[in-house]
Design an enzyme around this catalytic site. Structure first.
Site, PDB file in Angstrom:
ATOM      1  N   ARG A   1       0.830   5.642   4.852  1.00 17.51           N
ATOM      2  CA  ARG A   1      -0.576   5.990   5.622  1.00 17.51           C
ATOM      3  C   ARG A   1      -1.879   5.205   4.822  1.00 17.51           C
ATOM      4  NH1 ARG A   1       2.578   7.337   9.895  1.00 17.51           N
ATOM      5  NH2 ARG A   1       2.804   9.226  10.274  1.00 17.51           N
TER       6      ARG A   1
ATOM      7  N   ARG B   1       1.687   1.465  19.297  1.00 21.69           N
ATOM      8  CA  ARG B   1       0.988   0.707  19.115  1.00 21.69           C
ATOM      9  C   ARG B   1       1.146  -0.961  19.140  1.00 21.69           C
ATOM     10  NH1 ARG B   1       1.083   2.961  13.727  1.00 21.69           N
ATOM     11  NH2 ARG B   1       1.398   0.928  13.002  1.00 21.69           N
TER      12      ARG B   1
ATOM     13  N   HIS C   1       4.687   3.243  15.393  1.00 26.88           N
ATOM     14  CA  HIS C   1       4.133   2.179  15.556  1.00 26.88           C
ATOM     15  C   HIS C   1       4.528   0.891  17.007  1.00 26.88           C
ATOM     16  CE1 HIS C   1       4.728   1.157  10.956  1.00 26.88           C
ATOM     17  NE2 HIS C   1       4.608   2.741  10.870  1.00 26.88           N
TER      18      HIS C   1
ATOM     19  N   GLY D   1       0.979  -1.205   0.102  1.00 29.14           N
ATOM     20  CA  GLY D   1      -0.243  -0.119  -0.027  1.00 29.14           C
ATOM     21  C   GLY D   1       1.242   0.945  -0.315  1.00 29.14           C
TER      22      GLY D   1
END
Length: 185
Positions: free
Chosen positions: A22, A63, A60, A19
């Site tokens: 973001r 999380r 990161h 992807g």
């Protein structure tokens, strides 16, 4: 004789998540790692070269569940996967394109193609669950600079080769996963 690049159903699953920046690919990878119910080893390839990247890395880190293992390895990814892969473990690699960038920034990048071959070899045979994240870079304008074009070319070929080895390939856009290959999410 088995094709080493053909996905193996007995391997626990190899997933490539691509992807844009973001797009939600890392969050999806983290969710799939949690849902695996296996112990997770997070392999971080980023280097904190400036304040903005330091903040991204911290986001990161914040999380991730505290019980996940962490290995920070910017270059020798294949070695880490070979050493850490196990039938009862999930390895999450974030991110392939940062790993590739690290190699392109080396003063002597002669090992890059050997490392790519080693990565493809280990991905095709590593036991357990493997989730890899990468930035899809080839959906827009061709970059003007030679290094940028080389990066996009290398990333595109790397992603194609890894997709051939994976059981599932997902493109993430605006936080929405589109399964390109394999079982639905």
């Amino acid at each position: 004789m088995d094709d080493p690049h053909r996905p193996r159903s007995d391997a626990g699953g190899r997933c490539l998540i691509l992807g844009g920046v973001r797009s939600g690919k890392s969050r999806l990878a983290e969710r799939l790692a949690v849902e695996s119910t296996l112990p997770v080893v997070y392999v971080a390839t980023a280097r904190a070269g400036d304040a903005e990247m330091t903040r991204r890395i911290a986001g990161h880190r914040d999380r991730r569940p505290p019980d996940w293992g962490l290995i920070e390895e910017p270059l020798l990814l294949a070695e880490v996967l070979a050493r850490e892969g196990a039938p009862d473990r999930c390895i999450l690699v974030d991110c392939l394109t940062l790993w590739l960038t690290n190699w392109l920034m080396e003063t002597d990048e002669s090992g890059l193609h050997d490392q790519i071959r080693a990565l493809l070899d280990v991905v095709s045979r590593v036991p357990g669950r493997l989730i890899m994240v990468g930035n899809e870079t080839n959906m827009g304008v061709v970059p003007l600079g030679a290094l940028s074009r080389r990066f996009c070319d290398l990333a595109g070929v790397l992603h194609q080769d890894l997709a051939a080895c994976c059981d599932r390939v997902v493109l993430t856009v605006a936080g929405l996963p589109l399964v390109l290959k394999g079982e639905p999410i």
